[in-house]
Design an enzyme around this catalytic site. Structure first.
Site, PDB file in Angstrom:
ATOM      1  N   ASN A 197      33.209  44.419  36.708  1.00  0.00           N
ATOM      2  CA  ASN A 197      34.142  44.263  35.591  1.00  0.00           C
ATOM      3  C   ASN A 197      33.457  43.963  34.249  1.00  0.00           C
ATOM      4  OD1 ASN A 197      33.424  41.750  36.590  1.00  0.00           O
ATOM      5  ND2 ASN A 197      35.431  40.828  36.277  1.00  0.00           N
ATOM      6  N   ASP A 203      21.362  43.969  51.998  1.00  0.00           N
ATOM      7  CA  ASP A 203      20.750  42.863  52.735  1.00  0.00           C
ATOM      8  C   ASP A 203      19.236  42.865  52.590  1.00  0.00           C
ATOM      9  OD1 ASP A 203      23.159  41.895  53.576  1.00  0.00           O
ATOM     10  OD2 ASP A 203      23.009  42.621  55.645  1.00  0.00           O
ATOM     11  N   ASP A 216      33.538  37.669  47.880  1.00  0.00           N
ATOM     12  CA  ASP A 216      33.085  36.883  49.025  1.00  0.00           C
ATOM     13  C   ASP A 216      31.803  37.419  49.653  1.00  0.00           C
ATOM     14  OD1 ASP A 216      34.157  39.134  50.163  1.00  0.00           O
ATOM     15  OD2 ASP A 216      35.806  38.115  51.171  1.00  0.00           O
ATOM     16  N   GLY A 258      29.180  37.144  48.224  1.00  0.00           N
ATOM     17  CA  GLY A 258      28.259  36.077  47.861  1.00  0.00           C
ATOM     18  C   GLY A 258      28.127  35.022  48.946  1.00  0.00           C
ATOM     19  N   GLU A 315      28.949  33.067  41.303  1.00  0.00           N
ATOM     20  CA  GLU A 315      30.342  32.938  40.867  1.00  0.00           C
ATOM     21  C   GLU A 315      31.127  33.967  41.648  1.00  0.00           C
ATOM     22  OE1 GLU A 315      33.637  34.120  39.658  1.00  0.00           O
ATOM     23  OE2 GLU A 315      32.597  34.852  37.862  1.00  0.00           O
ATOM     24  N   ARG A 375      39.680  40.125  35.977  1.00  0.00           N
ATOM     25  CA  ARG A 375      38.768  39.117  35.458  1.00  0.00           C
ATOM     26  C   ARG A 375      38.803  37.899  36.380  1.00  0.00           C
ATOM     27  NH1 ARG A 375      41.688  37.367  31.663  1.00  0.00           N
ATOM     28  NH2 ARG A 375      40.127  36.008  30.717  1.00  0.00           N
ATOM     29  N   CYS A 376      37.626  37.339  36.635  1.00  0.00           N
ATOM     30  CA  CYS A 376      37.572  36.145  37.491  1.00  0.00           C
ATOM     31  C   CYS A 376      38.359  35.001  36.877  1.00  0.00           C
ATOM     32  CB  CYS A 376      36.123  35.736  37.719  1.00  0.00           C
ATOM     33  SG  CYS A 376      35.193  36.911  38.718  1.00  0.00           S
ATOM     34  N   ARG A 388      35.787  32.660  30.305  1.00  0.00           N
ATOM     35  CA  ARG A 388      34.350  32.457  30.454  1.00  0.00           C
ATOM     36  C   ARG A 388      33.724  32.605  29.074  1.00  0.00           C
ATOM     37  NH1 ARG A 388      29.869  35.578  30.810  1.00  0.00           N
ATOM     38  NH2 ARG A 388      31.128  37.465  30.661  1.00  0.00           N
TER      39      ARG A 388
END
Length: 576
Positions: free
Chosen positions: A249, A310, A327, A329, A344, A377-378, A531
């Site tokens: 994004n 990975d 997720d 992360g 984040e 957007r987060c 942010r």
């Protein structure tokens, strides 16, 4: 060429979801005309923007007009001009190269990864599908380059960063074009992202010189039982090789938010861009190349996550990972080993509205916070928790503003543009259908055309609905009516996310108490989550992330403390 597009529209009653039914499907035909878009500075003719209530039954008259040298995107297009060397032009297809050891290269795999335009749903670009062996080579050169870079004076590192920032801003048009085509970012916002990224790089250069130019001096006799026989000198030194993984994004801005701190701190940087957003990242990296950074210091590896994902995150040559995304992360954190992590991972940002709030201010912030960039957007407002006594008035104000949002292609600088992929659109639709089945009130008719979803406000949402907890990452916003502040705080804290939240009230004392009670990394008072500015700390708790971002925090995170102790034969005290 004229193209006919079938638009499927579900038309429920505006007050209840019970009449939401595919039995009332309406089909409209939309004729889409080809358009030319010129590059440099974007000026939007807002009066001619296609509004969502017009559906797509008529042709939008709006155009993105670009002034300056009046050249078209074709003349300063992605992969053109100074960016010509980053693309391999073939007889039948063109593929963007990857960047390693100071050169633009083709992968030995002979394969490519397609990037689908969210608006046309057709392949827009292709990038190299790099191999694990190519990753190994990148890590080797990054390690070697970092050793030399760590010996480069701070002022020289800053000088090169300033140069890269200037080049990035000078070439905002082709990078903005890539953002429009890859992730359907509205034209004006695409240009803003590039300019903002240049500003971030320059600020980081200045902050790094100040921050890393200072150390600490300690003496031993401040601790009980010691004489002054030891002098301790501390300084910040680089970690080594930093792996940066930005999201789709904000692929440019969230890439440079990792690259600039890593470089000013003396690290080398390996960038794995998202598939959607990869071409924008490659253009951005070329700006660093043109600035004259040493070979091997910066690399950009493209490819399939299933093949090199990975392998990259678990590579023994990586000394730090900075990741922004979902997720995935969490999986990375379990595999990465004993290295610093900065992550984040999204949020379900709650907006708590008290009875004394300025409802006009609240409505404006809900629409801006919930629907800008189609909610992708987060830090978007993801759930509104409003006191029952003011809920009706607030919902009406929000509905009126939603009705004014323009819906259409990003080239027209529309407020609502297609979401990034068909799978994303399907996920969002699944949340909407669940809310419909469980009795949410639909304030607008639910409409979808391919990846384009019209903005939708859902009232009377209950905790048993998926939309109350899951992050839609789209232009759908739930409203939950609450009977007390405690109920709102409880819902916020019951989420597995904890990125940001906001509270609207005229009582600063209440605002502070609620802020303290909310389990989130940041709480905004009388403003939507956001942010930035980019030097502000930015962090999440729980499943929203690890560590803290923001320019200063990122520089600190990408360094470690080195201590040197001078031992004296006898105590020594300065007499003055």
């Amino acid at each position: 060429m004229l193209s006919n597009v079938v638009t499927k529209t579900y038309v429920p009653d505006c007050s209840t979801a019970s009449s939401f039914s595919t039995n009332t499907t309406i089909y409209r035909r939309r004729i889409t005309l080809p358009r030319k878009t010129r590059a440099l500075s974007l000026i939007t003719n807002s009066s001619s923007v296609l509004h969502h209530q017009h559906h797509f039954s008529s042709v939008s008259l709006s155009k993105s007009i670009l002034v300056g040298e009046e050249r078209e995107f074709g003349g300063a297009m992605a992969g053109g001009g100074v960016f010509a060397e980053i693309i391999d032009v073939g007889d039948s297809t063109s593929v963007f190269k990857y960047y390693a050891d100071g050169e633009w290269k083709k992968s030995s795999s002979g394969k490519s990864v397609a990037i689908v335009n969210p608006t046309t749903r057709k392949t827009q670009y292709k990038v190299q599908a790099c191999t694990q062996e190519e990753v190994n080579k990148v890590m080797e050169t990054a390690k070697a380059a970092q050793k030399s870079w760590a010996k480069t004076p701070l002022w020289r590192r800053a000088e090169l960063l300033h140069k890269a920032a200037a080049i990035l801003k000078d070439h905002k048009a082709p990078i903005a074009e890539a953002l429009i085509k890859e992730i359907a970012k509205p034209a004006k916002d695409a240009v803003t992202e590039v300019v903002r990224s240049g500003d971030l790089i320059s600020y980081c250069a200045e902050e790094g010189v100040r921050l890393l130019g200072e150390g600490a001096f300690l003496v031993s006799d401040s601790f009980p039982g010691n004489e002054r026989t030891k002098y301790c000198l501390t300084s910040k030194i680089p970690l080594g090789v930093v792996l940066a993984i930005p999201p789709f994004n904000y692929p440019v801005n969230l890439a440079v938010s990792k690259i600039a701190p890593a470089l000013i701190a003396g690290n080398s940087l390996v960038l794995k861009p998202p598939t959607q957003g990869a071409v924008s990242c490659l253009h951005m990296v070329h700006c660093f190349h043109l600035a004259g950074f040493p070979k091997g210091l910066i690399s950009c590896i493209t490819g399939k996550g299933s093949e090199i994902g990975d392998f990259l995150t678990m590579h023994p040559g990586v000394n730090c990972i900075s990741f922004t995304g979902g997720d995935t992360g969490i999986a990375i954190s379990k595999k990465a080993g004993m290295i610093p992590l900065q992550m984040e991972l999204g949020g379900k940002d709650a907006c708590i509205v008290l009875e004394d709030a300025d409802l006009d201010l609240v409505a404006s912030n809900i629409v801006k916070g919930g629907f800008s960039y189609s909610g992708q957007r987060c830090t978007a407002v993801k759930v509104v928790l409003v006191m029952e006594s003011v809920a009706d008035a607030l919902v009406e104000k929000v509905k009126a503003k939603v009705a004014k949002l323009s819906v259409g292609p990003p080239e027209d600088d529309s407020d609502i543009t297609p979401v990034v992929s068909e799978s994303s659109a399907n996920f969002i639709e699944g949340l909407v259908l669940d809310a419909k089945q469980k009795g949410a009130t639909f304030c607008q008719e639910y409409k979808r055309d391919g990846n384009l979803i019209w903005p939708l406000l859902l009232d009377n949402v209950r905790p048993d609905m998926r939309i109350a907890w899951e992050e839609p990452f789209g232009p759908v916003l739930p409203v939950i009516r609450i009977g007390s502040v405690e109920e709102g705080i409880h819902h916020c804290n019951a989420s597995n996310f904890g990125l940001q939240g906001c509270v609207f009230t005229k009582d600063i004392n209440k605002a502070m108490l609620i802020s303290d009670a909310m389990e989130t990394g940041t709480v905004q008072i009388n403003s939507a989550p956001a942010r930035g500015p980019d030097h502000f700390p930015f962090q999440g708790i729980k499943d929203s992330g690890i560590g803290s971002q923001g320019i200063t925090n990122s520089i600190n995170m990408m360094t470690k403390v080195k201590t040197t102790v001078i031992n004296l034969p006898t105590p020594s005290y300065t007499m003055g």
